[in-house]
Design a protein around this motif. Structure first.
Motif, mmCIF file in Angstrom:
data_model
loop_
_atom_site.group_PDB
_atom_site.id
_atom_site.type_symbol
_atom_site.label_atom_id
_atom_site.label_comp_id
_atom_site.label_asym_id
_atom_site.label_seq_id
_atom_site.Cartn_x
_atom_site.Cartn_y
_atom_site.Cartn_z
ATOM 1 N N THR A 63 25.347 51.447 -13.366
ATOM 2 C CA THR A 63 23.981 51.694 -12.885
ATOM 3 C C THR A 63 23.073 52.118 -14.034
ATOM 4 O OG1 THR A 63 24.847 52.302 -10.722
ATOM 5 C CG2 THR A 63 22.609 53.018 -11.242
ATOM 6 N N GLN A 64 23.527 53.072 -14.827
ATOM 7 C CA GLN A 64 22.704 53.544 -15.942
ATOM 8 C C GLN A 64 22.507 52.453 -16.993
ATOM 9 O OE1 GLN A 64 20.928 56.357 -16.079
ATOM 10 N NE2 GLN A 64 21.641 56.615 -13.986
ATOM 11 N N GLY A 108 18.680 48.561 -23.596
ATOM 12 C CA GLY A 108 20.082 48.157 -23.600
ATOM 13 C C GLY A 108 20.188 46.674 -23.350
ATOM 14 N N TYR A 109 21.412 46.182 -23.389
ATOM 15 C CA TYR A 109 21.640 44.742 -23.244
ATOM 16 C C TYR A 109 22.597 44.412 -22.121
ATOM 17 C CZ TYR A 109 19.652 45.316 -27.797
ATOM 18 O OH TYR A 109 18.837 45.690 -28.817
ATOM 19 N N TYR A 110 23.011 45.387 -21.405
ATOM 20 C CA TYR A 110 24.006 45.212 -20.355
ATOM 21 C C TYR A 110 23.323 44.689 -19.094
ATOM 22 C CZ TYR A 110 28.104 46.315 -17.595
ATOM 23 O OH TYR A 110 29.198 46.241 -16.790
ATOM 24 N N THR A 111 23.855 43.625 -18.493
ATOM 25 C CA THR A 111 23.167 43.046 -17.345
ATOM 26 C C THR A 111 24.024 42.885 -16.099
ATOM 27 O OG1 THR A 111 23.681 40.818 -18.125
ATOM 28 C CG2 THR A 111 21.577 41.764 -18.815
ATOM 29 N N ILE A 112 25.298 43.274 -16.156
ATOM 30 C CA ILE A 112 26.163 43.113 -14.996
ATOM 31 C C ILE A 112 26.179 44.435 -14.233
ATOM 32 C CG2 ILE A 112 28.497 42.620 -14.189
ATOM 33 C CD1 ILE A 112 28.899 41.163 -16.895
ATOM 34 N N GLY A 113 25.781 44.411 -12.974
ATOM 35 C CA GLY A 113 25.748 45.640 -12.186
ATOM 36 C C GLY A 113 27.070 45.921 -11.512
ATOM 37 N N PRO A 114 27.184 47.077 -10.866
ATOM 38 C CA PRO A 114 28.421 47.440 -10.175
ATOM 39 C C PRO A 114 28.700 46.472 -9.024
ATOM 40 C CG PRO A 114 26.690 49.037 -9.717
ATOM 41 C CD PRO A 114 26.144 48.090 -10.727
ATOM 42 N N CYS A 115 29.975 46.144 -8.849
ATOM 43 C CA CYS A 115 30.313 45.180 -7.802
ATOM 44 C C CYS A 115 31.711 45.374 -7.231
ATOM 45 C CB CYS A 115 30.170 43.767 -8.338
ATOM 46 S SG CYS A 115 31.427 43.380 -9.542
ATOM 47 N N ALA A 136 28.209 54.852 -22.744
ATOM 48 C CA ALA A 136 26.749 54.707 -22.755
ATOM 49 C C ALA A 136 26.271 54.275 -24.137
ATOM 50 C CB ALA A 136 26.088 56.013 -22.340
ATOM 51 N N ARG A 137 26.834 54.853 -25.171
ATOM 52 C CA ARG A 137 26.465 54.448 -26.537
ATOM 53 C C ARG A 137 26.794 52.977 -26.767
ATOM 54 N NH1 ARG A 137 29.208 59.456 -27.820
ATOM 55 N NH2 ARG A 137 27.646 61.064 -28.082
ATOM 56 N N GLY A 138 27.949 52.566 -26.296
ATOM 57 C CA GLY A 138 28.342 51.172 -26.472
ATOM 58 C C GLY A 138 27.407 50.189 -25.764
ATOM 59 N N HIS A 139 26.895 50.581 -24.615
ATOM 60 C CA HIS A 139 26.005 49.683 -23.880
ATOM 61 C C HIS A 139 24.598 49.641 -24.456
ATOM 62 C CE1 HIS A 139 28.849 48.666 -20.851
ATOM 63 N NE2 HIS A 139 28.990 49.885 -20.412
ATOM 64 N N THR A 140 24.184 50.674 -25.150
ATOM 65 C CA THR A 140 22.819 50.692 -25.638
ATOM 66 C C THR A 140 22.698 50.424 -27.131
ATOM 67 O OG1 THR A 140 22.902 53.095 -25.942
ATOM 68 C CG2 THR A 140 22.049 52.281 -23.843
#
Length: 122
Positions: A51-52, A62-69, A116-120
């Motif tokens: 979510t974050q 950030g560059y993460y685009t896959i949400g919780p599923c 979080a660091r890895g995603h941003t």
């Protein structure tokens, strides 16, 4: 995020300190509540991270685009593995990896901040 995770962890601890449910299918959970706590923490942390990360991507941070599923349920896979077992997991691996890090003694705060660091930053 860290404060929210800490509040959730304390609520889980309080709930698990209560007497175990009487239902027969839940009886095995009472034998090892620490493993239940680990899986619940990992599952909720996975949801929180997704979510974050999604919010960061929407804000251009950030560059993460896959949400919780539902990947959160895969945290229980870690219980079938030793923390030192090698793993080449599918991209829906965060729940399992979070649980494995917790099994190795990492704090939830450390796991959340590292992810979080890895995603941003990546």
């Amino acid at each position: 995020e860290v404060a929210s995770a800490a509040r959730f962890a304390s609520r889980v601890d309080a709930a698990l300190a209560a007497p175990a449910p009487a239902a027969a299918d839940l009886a095995t959970l009472a034998h090892d509540p620490e493993r239940v706590r680990l899986v619940l923490r990992a599952a909720m942390a996975t949801t929180h991270l997704h979510t974050q990360s999604r919010i960061a991507a929407y804000e251009g941070e950030g560059y993460y685009t896959i949400g919780p599923c539902g990947e959160e349920l895969l945290a229980s896979v870690a219980l079938a593995l030793r923390p030192t077992d090698p793993a080449a997991l599918h991209y829906r691996h965060v729940g399992t990896l979070v649980a494995r890090q917790l099994q190795r003694g990492a704090t939830l705060e450390r796991v959340l901040l590292d992810r979080a660091r890895g995603h941003t930053i990546s």
